[in-house]
Design a protein around this motif. Structure first.
Motif, PDB file in Angstrom:
ATOM      1  N   SER A   4       0.830  -1.207   0.000  1.00 24.43           N
ATOM      2  CA  SER A   4       0.000   0.000   0.000  1.00 24.43           C
ATOM      3  C   SER A   4       0.867   1.260   0.000  1.00 24.43           C
ATOM      4  O   SER A   4       0.500   2.263  -0.609  1.00 24.43           O
ATOM      5  CB  SER A   4      -0.956  -0.004   1.194  1.00 24.43           C
ATOM      6  N   GLN A   5       2.044   1.211   0.653  1.00 26.03           N
ATOM      7  CA  GLN A   5       2.935   2.368   0.657  1.00 26.03           C
ATOM      8  C   GLN A   5       3.478   2.633  -0.740  1.00 26.03           C
ATOM      9  O   GLN A   5       3.516   3.775  -1.189  1.00 26.03           O
ATOM     10  CB  GLN A   5       4.074   2.189   1.649  1.00 26.03           C
ATOM     11  N   GLN A   6       3.888   1.581  -1.442  1.00 25.60           N
ATOM     12  CA  GLN A   6       4.366   1.754  -2.820  1.00 25.60           C
ATOM     13  C   GLN A   6       3.252   2.285  -3.707  1.00 25.60           C
ATOM     14  O   GLN A   6       3.485   3.118  -4.583  1.00 25.60           O
ATOM     15  CB  GLN A   6       4.909   0.438  -3.364  1.00 25.60           C
ATOM     16  N   ASN A  11       0.872   6.628  -6.847  1.00 25.72           N
ATOM     17  CA  ASN A  11      -0.238   7.548  -7.107  1.00 25.72           C
ATOM     18  C   ASN A  11       0.243   8.998  -7.083  1.00 25.72           C
ATOM     19  O   ASN A  11      -0.155   9.803  -7.929  1.00 25.72           O
ATOM     20  CB  ASN A  11      -1.366   7.345  -6.101  1.00 25.72           C
ATOM     21  N   THR A  12       1.090   9.322  -6.110  1.00 27.15           N
ATOM     22  CA  THR A  12       1.626  10.685  -6.016  1.00 27.15           C
ATOM     23  C   THR A  12       2.490  11.003  -7.227  1.00 27.15           C
ATOM     24  O   THR A  12       2.374  12.082  -7.823  1.00 27.15           O
ATOM     25  CB  THR A  12       2.413  10.871  -4.712  1.00 27.15           C
ATOM     26  N   LYS A 107       9.037  23.497  -0.389  1.00 30.71           N
ATOM     27  CA  LYS A 107       7.783  23.361   0.367  1.00 30.71           C
ATOM     28  C   LYS A 107       6.820  22.423  -0.346  1.00 30.71           C
ATOM     29  O   LYS A 107       6.187  21.571   0.282  1.00 30.71           O
ATOM     30  CB  LYS A 107       7.146  24.731   0.582  1.00 30.71           C
ATOM     31  N   LYS A 108       6.698  22.563  -1.662  1.00 27.63           N
ATOM     32  CA  LYS A 108       5.812  21.694  -2.421  1.00 27.63           C
ATOM     33  C   LYS A 108       6.333  20.256  -2.405  1.00 27.63           C
ATOM     34  O   LYS A 108       5.549  19.303  -2.284  1.00 27.63           O
ATOM     35  CB  LYS A 108       5.664  22.210  -3.851  1.00 27.63           C
ATOM     36  N   ALA A 109       7.644  20.077  -2.499  1.00 24.72           N
ATOM     37  CA  ALA A 109       8.224  18.730  -2.449  1.00 24.72           C
ATOM     38  C   ALA A 109       7.920  18.074  -1.104  1.00 24.72           C
ATOM     39  O   ALA A 109       7.532  16.898  -1.055  1.00 24.72           O
ATOM     40  CB  ALA A 109       9.731  18.788  -2.691  1.00 24.72           C
ATOM     41  N   ILE A 110       8.075  18.828  -0.022  1.00 26.97           N
ATOM     42  CA  ILE A 110       7.792  18.284   1.311  1.00 26.97           C
ATOM     43  C   ILE A 110       6.325  17.862   1.404  1.00 26.97           C
ATOM     44  O   ILE A 110       6.012  16.790   1.940  1.00 26.97           O
ATOM     45  CB  ILE A 110       8.175  19.310   2.398  1.00 26.97           C
ATOM     46  N   GLU A 111       5.426  18.670   0.854  1.00 27.44           N
ATOM     47  CA  GLU A 111       3.999  18.293   0.816  1.00 27.44           C
ATOM     48  C   GLU A 111       3.808  16.994   0.035  1.00 27.44           C
ATOM     49  O   GLU A 111       3.033  16.124   0.446  1.00 27.44           O
ATOM     50  CB  GLU A 111       3.174  19.402   0.166  1.00 27.44           C
ATOM     51  N   ASN A 112       4.519  16.861  -1.077  1.00 25.33           N
ATOM     52  CA  ASN A 112       4.409  15.646  -1.885  1.00 25.33           C
ATOM     53  C   ASN A 112       4.954  14.428  -1.148  1.00 25.33           C
ATOM     54  O   ASN A 112       4.391  13.340  -1.249  1.00 25.33           O
ATOM     55  CB  ASN A 112       5.112  15.835  -3.230  1.00 25.33           C
ATOM     56  N   PHE A 113       6.020  14.603  -0.385  1.00 20.23           N
ATOM     57  CA  PHE A 113       6.574  13.486   0.390  1.00 20.23           C
ATOM     58  C   PHE A 113       5.592  13.048   1.477  1.00 20.23           C
ATOM     59  O   PHE A 113       5.430  11.855   1.738  1.00 20.23           O
ATOM     60  CB  PHE A 113       7.917  13.867   1.019  1.00 20.23           C
ATOM     61  N   GLU A 114       4.947  14.034   2.109  1.00 16.06           N
ATOM     62  CA  GLU A 114       3.944  13.719   3.127  1.00 16.06           C
ATOM     63  C   GLU A 114       2.759  12.996   2.496  1.00 16.06           C
ATOM     64  O   GLU A 114       2.270  12.003   3.041  1.00 16.06           O
ATOM     65  CB  GLU A 114       3.504  14.997   3.843  1.00 16.06           C
ATOM     66  N   ALA A 116       2.747  11.177  -0.119  1.00 18.81           N
ATOM     67  CA  ALA A 116       3.175   9.834  -0.508  1.00 18.81           C
ATOM     68  C   ALA A 116       3.483   8.950   0.701  1.00 18.81           C
ATOM     69  O   ALA A 116       3.714   7.747   0.550  1.00 18.81           O
ATOM     70  CB  ALA A 116       4.403   9.922  -1.416  1.00 18.81           C
ATOM     71  N   GLY A 117       3.512   9.539   1.892  1.00 20.30           N
ATOM     72  CA  GLY A 117       3.767   8.757   3.100  1.00 20.30           C
ATOM     73  C   GLY A 117       5.218   8.379   3.331  1.00 20.30           C
ATOM     74  O   GLY A 117       5.513   7.395   4.004  1.00 20.30           O
ATOM     75  N   VAL A 118       6.149   9.191   2.792  1.00 19.89           N
ATOM     76  CA  VAL A 118       7.575   8.860   2.924  1.00 19.89           C
ATOM     77  C   VAL A 118       8.409   9.982   3.549  1.00 19.89           C
ATOM     78  O   VAL A 118       9.636   9.924   3.521  1.00 19.89           O
ATOM     79  CB  VAL A 118       8.189   8.455   1.557  1.00 19.89           C
ATOM     80  N   SER A 119       7.753  10.975   4.125  1.00 20.33           N
ATOM     81  CA  SER A 119       8.509  12.117   4.661  1.00 20.33           C
ATOM     82  C   SER A 119       9.474  11.701   5.770  1.00 20.33           C
ATOM     83  O   SER A 119      10.487  12.362   5.983  1.00 20.33           O
ATOM     84  CB  SER A 119       7.563  13.212   5.151  1.00 20.33           C
TER      85      SER A 119
END
Length: 136
Positions: A4-6, A11-12, A107-114, A116-119
């Motif tokens: 599910s994490q992958q 999806n992101t 900032k946008k990259a950090i949002e994308n990492f969050e 995607a569940g990998v921050s």
């Protein structure tokens, strides 16, 4: 087997690739400014400047085949390449350090990492740091 994490990461990445489909126009707009002055990183603040899906899959394979634990990336942009790196280090139990010069992109990259569940796997360093460099 896709976890599910992958799936969340994929999806992101798919959403980001969709958002970046007009990247060439954004890059041309940034490059056009070089007619009047030297290009600057801020000229490309809205452009993804991303790798392809095939390049990303090669990164994952490189990391997993070689059991690499840690990755350092220079220039995360909006985070596409970093998300591919994350898929690799999830398999190896590793960590990523990535950099970005432009605050808004970071900032946008950090949002994308969050999203995607990998921050928790990624340390983002923002800005330009010269340390103790001496001029010759």
């Amino acid at each position: 087997m896709i976890t599910s994490q992958q799936n969340q990461i994929n999806n992101t990445i798919s959403e980001l690739f969709e958002d970046s489909k007009y990247d060439m126009l954004k890059m041309m707009k940034g490059a056009a400014k070089s007619v009047f002055r030297a290009m600057q990183p801020l000229d490309f603040k809205d452009a993804y400047l991303s790798i392809s899906k095939e390049q990303g899959e090669s990164l994952i394979k490189l990391i997993t085949d070689n059991k690499l634990k840690n990755s350092v990336e220079f220039g995360t942009s909006f985070g596409i390449s970093t998300l591919f790196l994350a898929q690799g280090v999830i398999e190896t139990g590793g960590h990523i350090i990535t950099t970005e010069l432009i605050d808004s992109k970071a900032k946008k990259a950090i949002e994308n990492f969050e999203k995607a569940g990998v921050s928790d796997l990624i340390e983002v360093r923002v800005g330009r740091r010269y340390g103790n460099l001496k001029k010759s």
